[in-house]
Design an enzyme around this catalytic site. Structure first.
Site, PDB file in Angstrom:
ATOM      1  N   GLU A  65     -41.411  26.729   8.709  1.00 39.91           N
ATOM      2  CA  GLU A  65     -40.846  26.959   7.374  1.00 39.91           C
ATOM      3  C   GLU A  65     -40.401  28.416   7.247  1.00 39.91           C
ATOM      4  O   GLU A  65     -40.830  29.279   8.020  1.00 39.91           O
ATOM      5  CB  GLU A  65     -41.921  26.730   6.314  1.00 39.91           C
ATOM      6  CG  GLU A  65     -42.543  25.359   6.334  1.00 39.91           C
ATOM      7  CD  GLU A  65     -41.615  24.301   5.805  1.00 39.91           C
ATOM      8  OE1 GLU A  65     -40.927  24.568   4.812  1.00 39.91           O
ATOM      9  OE2 GLU A  65     -41.571  23.214   6.407  1.00 39.91           O
TER      10      GLU A  65
ATOM     11  N   LYS B 244     -50.732  15.694   4.787  1.00 43.49           N
ATOM     12  CA  LYS B 244     -52.041  16.164   5.298  1.00 43.49           C
ATOM     13  C   LYS B 244     -52.856  16.892   4.233  1.00 43.49           C
ATOM     14  O   LYS B 244     -54.075  16.764   4.174  1.00 43.49           O
ATOM     15  CB  LYS B 244     -51.846  17.044   6.534  1.00 43.49           C
ATOM     16  CG  LYS B 244     -50.998  18.262   6.319  1.00 43.49           C
ATOM     17  CD  LYS B 244     -50.274  18.695   7.580  1.00 43.49           C
ATOM     18  CE  LYS B 244     -48.811  18.810   7.258  1.00 43.49           C
ATOM     19  NZ  LYS B 244     -47.925  19.083   8.334  1.00 43.49           N
TER      20      LYS B 244
ATOM     21  N   VAL C   2     -51.407  13.729  10.888  1.00 41.12           N
ATOM     22  CA  VAL C   2     -51.931  14.556  11.987  1.00 41.12           C
ATOM     23  C   VAL C   2     -51.181  14.222  13.272  1.00 41.12           C
ATOM     24  O   VAL C   2     -51.105  13.052  13.665  1.00 41.12           O
ATOM     25  CB  VAL C   2     -53.447  14.292  12.234  1.00 41.12           C
ATOM     26  CG1 VAL C   2     -53.990  15.285  13.260  1.00 41.12           C
ATOM     27  CG2 VAL C   2     -54.239  14.350  10.951  1.00 41.12           C
TER      28      VAL C   2
ATOM     29  N   LYS D 259     -55.453  19.190   9.351  1.00 40.52           N
ATOM     30  CA  LYS D 259     -55.439  18.157  10.396  1.00 40.52           C
ATOM     31  C   LYS D 259     -56.810  18.034  11.060  1.00 40.52           C
ATOM     32  O   LYS D 259     -57.217  16.935  11.452  1.00 40.52           O
ATOM     33  CB  LYS D 259     -54.374  18.503  11.435  1.00 40.52           C
ATOM     34  CG  LYS D 259     -52.949  18.436  10.867  1.00 40.52           C
ATOM     35  CD  LYS D 259     -51.973  19.111  11.793  1.00 40.52           C
ATOM     36  CE  LYS D 259     -50.537  18.929  11.342  1.00 40.52           C
ATOM     37  NZ  LYS D 259     -49.598  19.719  12.153  1.00 40.52           N
TER      38      LYS D 259
ATOM     39  N   THR E  20     -36.985  14.996   5.096  1.00 40.33           N
ATOM     40  CA  THR E  20     -37.011  14.806   6.552  1.00 40.33           C
ATOM     41  C   THR E  20     -37.739  13.513   6.930  1.00 40.33           C
ATOM     42  O   THR E  20     -37.190  12.641   7.613  1.00 40.33           O
ATOM     43  CB  THR E  20     -37.722  16.015   7.218  1.00 40.33           C
ATOM     44  OG1 THR E  20     -37.101  17.203   6.750  1.00 40.33           O
ATOM     45  CG2 THR E  20     -37.651  15.951   8.732  1.00 40.33           C
ATOM     46  N   VAL E  21     -38.976  13.372   6.486  1.00 37.84           N
ATOM     47  CA  VAL E  21     -39.802  12.241   6.924  1.00 37.84           C
ATOM     48  C   VAL E  21     -39.348  10.936   6.257  1.00 37.84           C
ATOM     49  O   VAL E  21     -39.216   9.903   6.933  1.00 37.84           O
ATOM     50  CB  VAL E  21     -41.299  12.528   6.642  1.00 37.84           C
ATOM     51  CG1 VAL E  21     -42.164  11.329   7.016  1.00 37.84           C
ATOM     52  CG2 VAL E  21     -41.760  13.764   7.412  1.00 37.84           C
TER      53      VAL E  21
ATOM     54  N   ASP F 190     -52.439  24.674   8.155  1.00 34.65           N
ATOM     55  CA  ASP F 190     -51.905  23.380   8.585  1.00 34.65           C
ATOM     56  C   ASP F 190     -52.875  22.726   9.578  1.00 34.65           C
ATOM     57  O   ASP F 190     -53.187  21.533   9.464  1.00 34.65           O
ATOM     58  CB  ASP F 190     -50.522  23.611   9.233  1.00 34.65           C
ATOM     59  CG  ASP F 190     -49.937  22.359   9.827  1.00 34.65           C
ATOM     60  OD1 ASP F 190     -49.256  21.622   9.084  1.00 34.65           O
ATOM     61  OD2 ASP F 190     -50.143  22.100  11.030  1.00 34.65           O
TER      62      ASP F 190
ATOM     63  N   GLY G 125     -41.333  16.434  13.147  1.00 30.57           N
ATOM     64  CA  GLY G 125     -39.916  16.061  13.232  1.00 30.57           C
ATOM     65  C   GLY G 125     -39.649  14.732  12.553  1.00 30.57           C
ATOM     66  O   GLY G 125     -40.553  13.906  12.360  1.00 30.57           O
TER      67      GLY G 125
HETATM   68  N1  LIG Z   1     -41.462  17.334   8.632  1.00 31.18           N
HETATM   69  C1  LIG Z   1     -42.383  16.997   9.526  1.00 31.18           C
HETATM   70  O1  LIG Z   1     -42.148  17.062  10.731  1.00 31.18           O
HETATM   71  C2  LIG Z   1     -43.727  16.480   9.081  1.00 31.18           C
HETATM   72  C3  LIG Z   1     -44.657  16.092  10.061  1.00 31.18           C
HETATM   73  C4  LIG Z   1     -45.893  15.572   9.644  1.00 31.18           C
HETATM   74  C5  LIG Z   1     -46.182  15.489   8.303  1.00 31.18           C
HETATM   75  N2  LIG Z   1     -45.266  15.910   7.383  1.00 31.18           N
HETATM   76  C6  LIG Z   1     -45.612  15.784   5.972  1.00 31.18           C
HETATM   77  O2  LIG Z   1     -44.689  14.888   5.358  1.00 31.18           O
HETATM   78  C7  LIG Z   1     -44.497  15.240   3.991  1.00 31.18           C
HETATM   79  C8  LIG Z   1     -43.006  15.408   3.740  1.00 31.18           C
HETATM   80  O3  LIG Z   1     -42.502  16.418   4.580  1.00 31.18           O
HETATM   81  P1  LIG Z   1     -40.929  16.611   4.816  1.00 31.18           P
HETATM   82  O4  LIG Z   1     -40.825  17.517   5.980  1.00 31.18           O
HETATM   83  O5  LIG Z   1     -40.234  15.326   4.816  1.00 31.18           O
HETATM   84  O6  LIG Z   1     -40.553  17.456   3.504  1.00 31.18           O
HETATM   85  P2  LIG Z   1     -39.111  17.564   2.842  1.00 31.18           P
HETATM   86  O7  LIG Z   1     -38.043  17.467   3.863  1.00 31.18           O
HETATM   87  O8  LIG Z   1     -39.166  18.762   1.966  1.00 31.18           O
HETATM   88  O9  LIG Z   1     -39.025  16.245   1.948  1.00 31.18           O
HETATM   89  C9  LIG Z   1     -39.793  16.047   0.818  1.00 31.18           C
HETATM   90  C10 LIG Z   1     -38.988  15.180  -0.124  1.00 31.18           C
HETATM   91  O10 LIG Z   1     -39.798  14.846  -1.241  1.00 31.18           O
HETATM   92  C11 LIG Z   1     -39.095  15.189  -2.412  1.00 31.18           C
HETATM   93  N3  LIG Z   1     -40.025  15.595  -3.448  1.00 31.18           N
HETATM   94  C12 LIG Z   1     -40.913  16.600  -3.416  1.00 31.18           C
HETATM   95  N4  LIG Z   1     -41.569  16.658  -4.572  1.00 31.18           N
HETATM   96  C13 LIG Z   1     -41.067  15.684  -5.352  1.00 31.18           C
HETATM   97  C14 LIG Z   1     -41.322  15.253  -6.670  1.00 31.18           C
HETATM   98  N5  LIG Z   1     -42.208  15.861  -7.446  1.00 31.18           N
HETATM   99  N6  LIG Z   1     -40.621  14.207  -7.153  1.00 31.18           N
HETATM  100  C15 LIG Z   1     -39.699  13.597  -6.386  1.00 31.18           C
HETATM  101  N7  LIG Z   1     -39.385  13.957  -5.138  1.00 31.18           N
HETATM  102  C16 LIG Z   1     -40.072  14.992  -4.625  1.00 31.18           C
HETATM  103  C17 LIG Z   1     -38.193  16.332  -2.027  1.00 31.18           C
HETATM  104  O11 LIG Z   1     -37.142  16.441  -2.948  1.00 31.18           O
HETATM  105  P3  LIG Z   1     -36.362  17.835  -3.115  1.00 31.18           P
HETATM  106  O12 LIG Z   1     -35.580  18.006  -1.843  1.00 31.18           O
HETATM  107  O13 LIG Z   1     -35.522  17.582  -4.314  1.00 31.18           O
HETATM  108  O14 LIG Z   1     -37.395  18.888  -3.277  1.00 31.18           O
HETATM  109  C18 LIG Z   1     -37.745  15.889  -0.648  1.00 31.18           C
HETATM  110  O15 LIG Z   1     -36.698  14.948  -0.736  1.00 31.18           O
HETATM  111  C19 LIG Z   1     -45.324  16.506   3.768  1.00 31.18           C
HETATM  112  O16 LIG Z   1     -46.579  16.146   3.247  1.00 31.18           O
HETATM  113  C20 LIG Z   1     -45.507  17.071   5.174  1.00 31.18           C
HETATM  114  O17 LIG Z   1     -46.681  17.836   5.317  1.00 31.18           O
HETATM  115  C21 LIG Z   1     -44.056  16.408   7.739  1.00 31.18           C
END
Ligand SMILES: NC(=O)c1ccc[n+]([C@@H]2O[C@H](COP(=O)([O-])OP(=O)(O)OC[C@H]3O[C@@H](n4cnc5c(N)ncnc54)[C@H](OP(=O)(O)O)[C@@H]3O)[C@@H](O)[C@H]2O)c1
Length: 357
Positions: free
Chosen positions: A175, A90, A117, A190, A10-11, A186, A285
């Site tokens: 989730e 975080k 955060v 933060k 996503t990010v 969470d 998001g």
């Molecule tokens: N989503 C939000 O709104 C949001 C907001 C603030 C902060 N964050 C933070 O941003 C970070 C990412 O969140 P996200 O929502 O983008 O998660 P996500 O959609 O699950 O994306 C994570 C990505 O990293 C990859 N990944 C995970 N472990 C890996 C590894 N060992 N080697 C290679 N690739 C790996 C995943 O691959 P696979 O799909 O193959 O597992 C996926 O492509 C997290 O720390 C989260 O707390 C997210």
């Protein structure tokens, strides 16, 4: 500036698309690290982390994988090799704050984490700027959109907790396993990161008072409405008492914080020079979070970074809390208590507790 993105979910995709779609050509994404076996469509995607860490042309790593491992290894290795790091993670930042700040200092690189955060809310940067000019006396706010959505629907639509949780999951705000949101973890990450930036210390998460909203019932909300209160899950830090806590809190209906709807975030900080400042926006998001990462990249490009300071880990110690508290015990008895000690708050017989403001 040449950049590598680690993790393309996503990010990571949000960051890439904002850079491409907004024509930010001075930010040049030259590699994207993916897990082995991922379906790769762009020529810059790779599953070889060494080809990124050993590439001297890459100046900055954007870590969007999440979790502690292998994120910790990649981020620390990148800094040791002279690369800046920007992360949304975080859990990583809250757990290794002092170590990561000191490492960036030792290797003369930037380590920035605005997106960790408040999603798209420009909170960390402003907190550090205020702290550079004056002392931050404290902050209080909503830093988790999913739980705000649940509380908003329970208050304004009369939903039971489970119904509101299902809604928030269907909308993709929470989730499949919502524990980290509804148990307050969470928000704890933060709050710790924000308190560290505000205080220029490094607080340990151990022993921090943390209550979520897992056990809130419609009858609690009905009681709050009858007494003109609105319940929010709050991240709070007070400099004078060193109190950091995550707890449901009750506010008068007319207060700004009570009117923060749906999945929005809202946080207030207090300082002598500026008085109260408040920040509101989308706390998560693809694009709001990607936006905060791109903002960090631009700060690096412009060398417009407020230095982050820290100390060895400090443990939180609480004094007595003078506020009133709403307490519902496991046997369903409800009490309003005038002041509570830390051990009274930690009583195992409490099913739901909220601090009254
Ligand atoms: N989503 C939000 O709104 C949001 C907001 C603030 C902060 N964050 C933070 O941003 C970070 C990412 O969140 P996200 O929502 O983008 O998660 P996500 O959609 O699950 O994306 C994570 C990505 O990293 C990859 N990944 C995970 N472990 C890996 C590894 N060992 N080697 C290679 N690739 C790996 C995943 O691959 P696979 O799909 O193959 O597992 C996926 O492509 C997290 O720390 C989260 O707390 C997210």
């Amino acid at each position: 500036m040449n950049i590598a993105i680690l993790g393309f979910g996503t990010v990571g995709k949000g960051v890439y698309e904002i850079i491409k779609n907004n024509g930010l050509t001075f930010l040049n994404v030259t590699k994207i690290y993916r897990r082995k076996g991922s379906k790769m469509t762009l020529p810059i995607e790779t599953d070889d982390i060494d080809s990124i860490l050993n590439d001297d042309s890459i100046e900055t790593i954007v870590e969007c994988m999440g979790g502690l491992e292998p994120a910790y290894d990649f981020v620390t290795e990148a800094m040791k090799k002279g690369k800046n790091v920007v992360t949304a993670n975080k859990m990583l930042v809250a757990t290794f704050y002092d170590e990561l700040i000191n490492l960036s200092d030792d290797h003369d690189v930037y380590f920035l984490f605005e997106a960790s955060v408040g999603g798209g809310v420009p909170w960390i940067e402003n907190l550090s700027r205020v702290g550079f000019v004056d002392d931050v006396k404290g902050f209080k706010g909503i830093l988790n959109g999913s739980t705000n959505y649940i509380l908003d629907r329970m208050t304004n639509e009369g939903l039971e907790f489970d119904e509101a949780l299902t809604q928030v999951q269907e909308l993709g705000y929470a989730e499949k396993d919502p524990s980290s949101d509804i148990d307050g973890d969470d928000v704890l990450y933060k709050t710790i990161i924000s308190a560290n930036v505000a205080s220029k210390k490094s607080f340990s998460m151990e022993g921090v008072l943390k209550y979520g909203i897992r056990n809130i019932l419609k009858k609690d909300i009905d009681y709050f409405k009858e007494h003109d209160f609105v319940c929010k899950l709050i991240a709070e830090y007070d400099r004078d008492t060193n109190a950091i806590m995550v707890m449901p809190e009750l506010f008068g209906k007319e207060q700004s914080i009570s009117n923060v709807a749906l999945n929005f975030n809202y946080v207030e900080l207090y300082c002598n020079s500026s008085g109260k400042l408040s920040f509101e926006g989308q706390g998560a998001g693809k694009f709001p979070t990607g936006f905060s990462i791109v903002e960090d990249l631009i700060r690096i490009e412009q060398h417009a970074v407020v230095p982050m300071l820290t100390t060895e880990k400090v443990h939180v110690k609480y004094e007595k809390f003078d506020n009133k508290f709403y307490v519902r015990y496991k046997d369903d008895k409800v009490e309003i208590l005038d002041g509570m000690t830390e051990s009274e708050i930690r009583n195992d017989n409490i099913a739901f507790i909220a601090k009254i403001n």
